[in-house]
Design an enzyme around this catalytic site. Structure first.
Site, PDB file in Angstrom:
ATOM      1  N   GLU A   1       5.935   4.905  16.569  1.00 26.08           N
ATOM      2  CA  GLU A   1       6.728   3.659  15.613  1.00 26.08           C
ATOM      3  C   GLU A   1       8.157   3.847  16.264  1.00 26.08           C
ATOM      4  OE1 GLU A   1       6.542   3.722  11.468  1.00 26.08           O
ATOM      5  OE2 GLU A   1       8.190   2.074  11.437  1.00 26.08           O
TER       6      GLU A   1
ATOM      7  N   ASP B   1       2.198   4.167   3.135  1.00 25.37           N
ATOM      8  CA  ASP B   1       3.136   4.499   2.148  1.00 25.37           C
ATOM      9  C   ASP B   1       4.336   3.360   2.282  1.00 25.37           C
ATOM     10  OD1 ASP B   1       4.316   5.547   4.282  1.00 25.37           O
ATOM     11  OD2 ASP B   1       4.818   7.418   3.658  1.00 25.37           O
ATOM     12  N   SER B   2       4.202   2.465   3.039  1.00 21.37           N
ATOM     13  CA  SER B   2       5.240   1.322   3.019  1.00 21.37           C
ATOM     14  C   SER B   2       5.074   0.688   1.551  1.00 21.37           C
ATOM     15  CB  SER B   2       4.915   0.335   4.060  1.00 21.37           C
ATOM     16  OG  SER B   2       3.454   0.068   4.494  1.00 21.37           O
TER      17      SER B   2
ATOM     18  N   GLU C   1       3.293  12.137   8.819  1.00 26.63           N
ATOM     19  CA  GLU C   1       4.314  11.947   9.880  1.00 26.63           C
ATOM     20  C   GLU C   1       4.648  13.329  10.441  1.00 26.63           C
ATOM     21  OE1 GLU C   1       7.156   9.603   7.976  1.00 26.63           O
ATOM     22  OE2 GLU C   1       5.949   8.058   7.626  1.00 26.63           O
TER      23      GLU C   1
ATOM     24  N   ASP D   1      -2.372   7.000   4.106  1.00 23.18           N
ATOM     25  CA  ASP D   1      -0.853   7.769   4.295  1.00 23.18           C
ATOM     26  C   ASP D   1      -0.864   8.918   3.222  1.00 23.18           C
ATOM     27  OD1 ASP D   1       0.379   7.002   6.494  1.00 23.18           O
ATOM     28  OD2 ASP D   1       1.433   5.497   5.430  1.00 23.18           O
TER      29      ASP D   1
ATOM     30  N   LYS E   1      -3.237   9.686   7.290  1.00 23.99           N
ATOM     31  CA  LYS E   1      -2.054  10.060   8.355  1.00 23.99           C
ATOM     32  C   LYS E   1      -0.952  10.542   7.735  1.00 23.99           C
ATOM     33  CE  LYS E   1       0.398   6.045   9.071  1.00 23.99           C
ATOM     34  NZ  LYS E   1       1.752   6.351   8.830  1.00 23.99           N
TER      35      LYS E   1
HETATM   36  O1  KIV Z   1       3.420   2.823   6.025  1.00 23.23           O
HETATM   37  C1  KIV Z   1       3.110   2.219   6.869  1.00 23.23           C
HETATM   38  O2  KIV Z   1       2.843   1.096   6.825  1.00 23.23           O
HETATM   39  C2  KIV Z   1       2.853   2.937   8.347  1.00 23.23           C
HETATM   40  C3  KIV Z   1       2.843   1.866   9.233  1.00 23.23           C
HETATM   41  C4  KIV Z   1       4.017   1.033   9.457  1.00 23.23           C
HETATM   42  C5  KIV Z   1       2.430   2.631  10.713  1.00 23.23           C
HETATM   43  O3  KIV Z   1       2.892   3.967   8.260  1.00 23.23           O
END
Ligand code: KIV
Length: 285
Positions: free
Chosen positions: A201, A63-64, A134, A102, A132
């Site tokens: 992280e 989600d970055s 969090e 994510d 994924k």
């Molecule tokens: O959103 C993302 O890119 C991430 C990674 C940096 C682990 O969660």
């Protein structure tokens, strides 16, 4: 190994040459604990996936993308629609790596049932193999709910960017004993709940080492430790696309500089009428 692509006009797929290895599976990646380090990079587009895929075990549609692609101030505004669109593109562009996506903020925290609805939509619409999410102890019930229902989950503890408003920033976590203890408890909780990989992280190295020893699944470090079972970086960070990056990023290229130089060269040639030349112009024979 350099990979080229030929377009199959029947399916509109760009097939890589040489032919890739068979796609890795979640159980195969899970078994890599303690062996050769797992390589994970982020990808948000089909072309980037094509380029990274032969070198990676896992491609993460992080989600970055909120900051990297959309210029958003954080990952908080990222939507399920964005994750599904970019996730499908990355699956289309990859043949070898496990693709994980994510779950965006707000799509899973309310209840295990909400998480199942969002995760199943992500897997159906993209063809990815895993999601994924969090969070630590508070998310353990959700991780167990998803994994028991056939959805492979990657956990993510320590610095959790979706919680930026609660954390007050993106600084490294676990400096106090109490915080270190909490991060370890979080790591154990989601690992025991069934996640097949665990991202650590922005944590003090001692925590990453202890967590890696304590959990059964492989750990993936980002600003954590070389002793994790694998490493992940945001691809655009490691390519040097941004001037400012966190301390844990190593820049393997200076793409920002190279893109600027190419744009400057193009602009100069257009303004001098030096582009296009006869080579780039259609003329009757
Ligand atoms: O959103 C993302 O890119 C991430 C990674 C940096 C682990 O969660």
């Amino acid at each position: 190994m350099s990979v080229t692509h030929s377009l199959d006009t029947a399916t509109s797929r760009a097939n890589p040459l040489p032919s890739p290895m068979k796609r890795l599976t979640v159980p195969k990646v899970q078994k890599m604990k303690g062996g050769e380090p797992i390589v994970m990079l982020t990808a948000y587009t089909a072309r980037m996936a094509q380029l990274l895929d032969p070198h990676c075990d896992v491609l993460l549609v992080g989600d970055s993308l909120g900051q990297v692609i959309y210029g958003l101030p954080s990952t908080v505004p990222v939507t399920l629609e964005m994750m599904c669109a970019h996730g499908a593109a990355v699956v289309r562009g990859s043949y070898h790596a496990v693709v994980a996506i994510d779950m965006p903020f707000g799509s899973y925290e309310a209840s295990p049932a909400q998480a199942f609805e969002s995760a199943s939509r992500i897997l159906k619409e993209t063809g990815a193999a895993a999601v994924k999410l969090e969070g630590g102890e508070a998310m353990a019930e959700t991780v167990a709910f998803l994994t028991k229902r056939g959805i492979p989950v990657i956990g993510h503890v320590g610095l959790t960017p979706q919680a930026v408003n609660a954390l007050g920033g993106y600084g490294a976590r676990g400096k106090s004993d109490a915080e270190a203890k909490k991060i370890l408890a979080d790591a154990k909780a989601v690992a025991e709940a069934g996640c097949f990989l665990l991202v650590l992280e922005g944590v003090m190295e001692e925590i990453a080492i202890e967590a890696t020893k304590a959990v059964a699944c492989p750990t993936i470090g980002i600003g954590a430790s070389a002793e994790c079972d694998g490493q992940v970086l945001v691809t655009e960070d490691m390519l040097g696309l941004f001037e400012r990056t966190p301390r844990f990023v190593k820049k393997y290229d200076d793409m920002a500089g190279r893109i600027e130089a190419a744009a400057q060269a193009f602009a100069g040639e257009v303004r001098k009428r030096a582009f296009p030349t006869a080579d780039q112009t259609y003329r009757k024979a």
